[in-house]
Design a protein around this motif. Structure first.
Motif, PDB file in Angstrom:
ATOM      1  N   ASP A   1       0.831  -1.209   0.000  1.00  5.71           N
ATOM      2  CA  ASP A   1       0.000   0.000   0.000  1.00  5.71           C
ATOM      3  C   ASP A   1       0.863   1.256   0.000  1.00  5.71           C
ATOM      4  N   GLU A   2       1.950   1.237   0.780  1.00  2.00           N
ATOM      5  CA  GLU A   2       2.833   2.402   0.835  1.00  2.00           C
ATOM      6  C   GLU A   2       3.566   2.610  -0.482  1.00  2.00           C
ATOM      7  N   VAL A   3       3.865   1.524  -1.174  1.00  5.26           N
ATOM      8  CA  VAL A   3       4.495   1.629  -2.500  1.00  5.26           C
ATOM      9  C   VAL A   3       3.587   2.398  -3.446  1.00  5.26           C
ATOM     10  N   GLY A   4       2.305   2.012  -3.476  1.00 11.23           N
ATOM     11  CA  GLY A   4       1.370   2.707  -4.351  1.00 11.23           C
ATOM     12  C   GLY A   4       1.257   4.180  -4.020  1.00 11.23           C
ATOM     13  N   ALA A   5       1.215   4.499  -2.737  1.00  8.46           N
ATOM     14  CA  ALA A   5       1.102   5.905  -2.327  1.00  8.46           C
ATOM     15  C   ALA A   5       2.361   6.685  -2.674  1.00  8.46           C
ATOM     16  N   ARG A   6       3.536   6.077  -2.470  1.00  3.44           N
ATOM     17  CA  ARG A   6       4.798   6.778  -2.732  1.00  3.44           C
ATOM     18  C   ARG A   6       4.942   7.128  -4.214  1.00  3.44           C
ATOM     19  N   ARG A   7       4.491   6.241  -5.080  1.00  2.46           N
ATOM     20  CA  ARG A   7       4.632   6.502  -6.519  1.00  2.46           C
ATOM     21  C   ARG A   7       3.847   7.726  -6.963  1.00  2.46           C
ATOM     22  N   THR A   8       2.819   8.062  -6.239  1.00  2.00           N
ATOM     23  CA  THR A   8       2.001   9.215  -6.640  1.00  2.00           C
ATOM     24  C   THR A   8       2.642  10.547  -6.279  1.00  2.00           C
ATOM     25  N   ARG A   9       3.702  10.517  -5.472  1.00  5.29           N
ATOM     26  CA  ARG A   9       4.344  11.767  -5.057  1.00  5.29           C
ATOM     27  C   ARG A   9       5.274  12.268  -6.158  1.00  5.29           C
ATOM     28  N   PRO A  10       5.069  13.443  -6.667  1.00  2.34           N
ATOM     29  CA  PRO A  10       5.985  13.988  -7.667  1.00  2.34           C
ATOM     30  C   PRO A  10       7.403  14.123  -7.090  1.00  2.34           C
ATOM     31  N   GLY A  11       8.388  13.709  -7.853  1.00  3.50           N
ATOM     32  CA  GLY A  11       9.776  13.862  -7.443  1.00  3.50           C
ATOM     33  C   GLY A  11      10.193  12.998  -6.269  1.00  3.50           C
ATOM     34  N   HIS A  12       9.477  11.888  -6.026  1.00  6.98           N
ATOM     35  CA  HIS A  12       9.787  11.071  -4.844  1.00  6.98           C
ATOM     36  C   HIS A  12      11.192  10.494  -4.897  1.00  6.98           C
ATOM     37  N   ALA A  13      11.667  10.139  -6.086  1.00  4.64           N
ATOM     38  CA  ALA A  13      12.995   9.532  -6.187  1.00  4.64           C
ATOM     39  C   ALA A  13      14.081  10.544  -5.852  1.00  4.64           C
ATOM     40  N   ARG A  14      13.990  11.719  -6.454  1.00  2.23           N
ATOM     41  CA  ARG A  14      14.995  12.761  -6.199  1.00  2.23           C
ATOM     42  C   ARG A  14      14.994  13.153  -4.720  1.00  2.23           C
ATOM     43  N   ALA A  15      13.806  13.222  -4.142  1.00  2.00           N
ATOM     44  CA  ALA A  15      13.714  13.590  -2.725  1.00  2.00           C
ATOM     45  C   ALA A  15      14.372  12.538  -1.842  1.00  2.00           C
TER      46      ALA A  15
END
Length: 795
Positions: free
Chosen positions: A681-695
């Motif tokens: 569930d947290e994976v799905g939510a994290r993917r929706t965050r813009p720029g999550h990888a860079r952050a």
């Protein structure tokens, strides 16, 4: 059949059998025989002992007049068979003594046997475990697949780059199989379809090949039952066109033979080209069509009506590759046997079960409607009718945007659909086939995968197997849940010491093999940290190697920091057309070259990546493993079976809550499992965050340092060769390597501390073995038989 009723030859009699084959079958004298000759003669002498129980099982199946299981799989990763068969026959001690009496080393002959190159990874190995369990449980069954001439490929590394060469396992005769020249079916492709005035269809293929059967007996425990693995080889209708040859068209004269050999030459041809996609679709139809004709022939031979097919036939589709079984079975029933379409659809559906193995959209095959219509015009017409039926029943399309959706086709045509772990099955219901599940709420069931204890502990780990038998007695090999009887012994000084001795012996054996293969000396007292599986972004070998670099940095920064010595071992192949996976392989090899050459750290950290991972290599690595890496992105691994094999053999797991990891953790205890990372569930939510990888990278100085070193060419001679990996990590990182990196690094340092308490580590490792009995493929197959097939044991 109880073990004490098995009739075993004496070592002297068995040696005579080997000598007889050497002389009569191979026309060799012992004095002039090569190691190859001795191995073949040994294999044939063992095979002779399989024939009578095999024929007896066939006779009992016909006499029972019941239901057979037909397991359709594009892969069967059966591995070497000498040791597997002798153990199931109870013949291993006799064979070893006989070969020693003939001056031959039994174990070296076993090691010389080629691995049958009939699979890639977990899918094919699962099919092999299932065939073993079907035989052990005495459930009449046929496995159906393709007899690949070259299989997947043989993997080599050149400058760290994966190089694929043809696998030559069939360069010599495969002594375990029986050629069946009488079992032949014409298989067509292309052409056109005619319809008569009443709408009856006649397909006129433009080209045809022959599917010929080759049978390999699959022996169950103590040879009480033997089933059949029937593999199809493609043969030309016309071997040689003499007229074309005489015209000077030398290439055209062999065109028919070339087409046929191409069909059964290679597993998973590269489908990035139109030619590759066409070949792969033809392969999938080729083996499905031959298998269905074969089982229908058997059904009719027994005198059954076609309307009774579901009473006698259970067909299991191992993933979407055999999904054409639905349209093909309808075609056979309608076009060749005159059944009405609606009845044919109901009959086919009542026979078919579908196992889903993936939540990855790209792994749920889609074929373009144009390609389907070109290669299989009659089947395309049937799929169009099924599409209308599906729209009427569910509102879900099988045809969409010019594509045939094979997952939806398989689901619609199956009476049961199963996931392969509890989490995976729920995700199949909630995400992958949510709409279809709402229409058919009782169709999806769970059957958590398992592994055969005969291969994966009794054969692969004789030191541990002997300890188990000495502790709880015999019987556990066919009733793996009896391993629970070990638990009262775990924690006692005598048992734990014996368990540790067995583990270290396996690690020493692996170290010797690595030294022979690579020249690298390993310390068996170091932690052996192993990740073995297909190379794929979701399995996150990338996360592992990035953490390896971070650990190397920390050791270099503080060489006297009391570090736990580790050997990081990778194994696995990348698909030839999978560019990112091949970049990850090269990065692992580049890091290994740098780390292993570093005089400051090499006594504390080694990285090993042996070439050409296969079943035989797995049998070396798994018993020697201390730490099992099961680090896939949560929600992406359907089940896994490597996680089961490793834990069963006393490895502790570091993993996410993904696939069967969830159930393994429940069985072995949360305190004996190293958990990290985001949940599904947290994976799905994290993917929706813009720029999550860079952050995530910016928030982790340790990770940012590693990525900077890779970008600056520290591991590649100054060459900036990993822009694809770095760009993906900074920009999208769909599989959330960056998000889970710090959690993964932190749990690994906790693991370092835990491993230093060797007594407590051994206790936890022993508990893995004691609590993993539920993960036997015998339990899985019993579940399929009850919940999906309605099949019964004849033992």
């Amino acid at each position: 059949m109880p073990k004490d009723t098995l009739t075993l030859p004496t070592a002297t009699a068995f040696a005579d059998d080997v000598l007889s084959h050497l002389r009569v079958t191979l026309a060799k004298r012992a004095s002039g025989a090569t190691r190859h000759d001795w191995r073949v003669a040994l294999s044939l002498a063992i095979r002779d002992r399989v024939v009578e129980p095999w024929l007896a099982s066939v006779d009992r199946t016909y006499a029972a007049n019941g239901k057979r299981v037909y397991y359709l799989s594009l892969e069967f990763l059966i591995g070497r068979l000498i040791e597997d068969v002798t153990i199931n026959l109870g013949l291993e001690d006799v064979a070893r003594e006989a070969m020693e009496s003939l001056g031959q080393d039994y174990q070296s002959l076993v090691a010389e046997e080629p691995d049958a190159a009939l699979g890639n990874g977990g899918l094919g190995r699962l099919a092999a475990c299932f065939m073993d369990s079907l035989s052990t449980l005495g459930i009449p069954a046929h496995g159906y697949g393709i007899r690949y001439e070259h299989g997947l490929f043989e993997q080599h590394f050149k400058g760290g780059v994966q190089i694929e060469t043809a696998e030559a396992w069939l360069a010599e005769h495969h002594v375990w199989e029986f050629e069946r020249p009488e079992v032949r079916y014409d298989i067509g492709f292309g052409g056109h379809v005619d319809y008569d005035a009443e709408g009856r269809a006649t397909w006129h293929p433009a080209e045809e090949v022959i599917a010929q059967g080759y049978d390999t007996p699959t022996v169950g425990w103590q040879a009480a039952w033997v089933n059949t693995l029937r593999l199809w080889a493609a043969k030309p209708i016309v071997h040689f066109d003499l007229e074309a040859f005489n015209r000077g068209d030398f290439i055209g004269a062999t065109a028919s033979e070339a087409l046929a050999r191409t069909l059964s030459r290679v597993l998973y041809p590269d489908d990035t080209t139109e030619q590759g996609r066409t070949l792969r679709l033809k392969q999938e139809y080729f083996f499905v069509a031959a298998s269905l004709r074969d089982l229908l022939r058997r059904h009719l031979f027994e005198g059954h009506a076609l309307s009774e097919l579901p009473d006698h036939v259970a067909i299991q589709l191992n993933d979407t590759h055999p999904a054409l079984a639905g349209p093909e079975l309808i075609r056979l029933l309608v076009d060749e046997h005159g059944m009405a379409f609606a009845e044919a659809m109901r009959t086919a559906r009542a026979c078919l079960g579908y196992t889903n193995h993936t939540l990855l959209p790209e792994a749920l095959e889609r074929w373009s409607e144009g390609l389907m219509k070109q290669v299989l015009p009659r089947h395309y017409a049937i799929i169009c009718l099924l599409n209308m039926e599906s729209l009427d029943e569910t509102g879900i399309a099988i045809l969409e945007n010019g594509s045939v959706k094979m997952g939806e086709l398989a689901f619609f045509m199956a009476h049961k659909v199963n996931g392969v772990s509890a989490l995976h099955t729920e995700l199949v219901k909630e995400t992958l086939f949510a709409d279809l599940h709402r229409s058919y709420p009782d169709r999806i069931v769970n059957q958590t995968n398992g592994v055969t204890p005969r291969r994966w502990i009794h054969s692969a780990n004789p030191a541990l197997s002997s300890l188990i038998t000495e502790t709880i007695g015999e019987g556990w090999v066919s009733d793996l849940e009896r391993l629970r009887e070990l638990e009262p012994h775990v924690g006692t000084a005598s048992f734990d010491e014996a368990f540790a001795v067995a583990k270290r012996a396996n690690k020493a054996r692996l170290s010797d093999w690595v030294a022979r293969e690579t020249g690298m000396a390993l310390d068996p007292d170091a932690m052996f940290d192993i990740q073995i599986k297909r190379i794929h972004e979701y399995k996150r070998q990338l996360l592992n190697i990035l953490e390896t670099v971070a650990l190397w940095n920390e050791i270099r920064d503080d060489p006297n920091g009391g570090w736990t010595p580790r050997v990081k071992i990778f194994g696995g192949k990348a698909a030839p057309g999978y560019v990112m996976a091949k970049s990850i392989i090269r990065l692992i090899n580049d890091v290994a070259e740098t780390v292993n050459a570093d005089p400051v750290t090499r006594h504390l950290l080694r990285v090993v990546y042996p070439e050409n991972y296969n079943v035989s290599m797995a049998e070396r690595l798994i018993p020697a493993c201390d730490l099992s890496e099961q680090i896939s992105t949560a929600g992406k691994e359907a089940s896994g079976t490597g996680n089961m094999k490793l834990s069963l053999n006393g490895a502790l797991t570091v993993g996410t809550l993904d696939g069967a990891n969830v159930e393994i953790r429940e069985h072995v205890g949360a305190e004996n499992f190293f958990l990290f990372g985001l949940t599904a569930d947290e994976v799905g939510a994290r993917r929706t965050r813009p720029g999550h990888a860079r952050a995530a990278i910016e928030a982790s100085p340790r990770l940012k340092r590693v990525l900077g070193q890779i970008a600056n060419g520290l591991f590649s001679g100054g060459e900036a060769r990993y822009g694809d990996i770095l760009g993906m990590l900074w920009d999208t990182d769909y599989f959330l390597v960056t998000a889970d990196f710090d959690s993964y690094y932190d749990i690994q340092r906790q693991i370092d501390v835990a491993y230093r308490d060797r007594a407590e580590w051994t206790r936890k490792a022993a508990l893995q073995t004691a609590r993993m009995g539920w993960f036997s493929s015998d339990r899985t197959i019993a579940g399929y038989a009850k919940d999906i097939w309605g099949a019964k044991s004849l033992l």
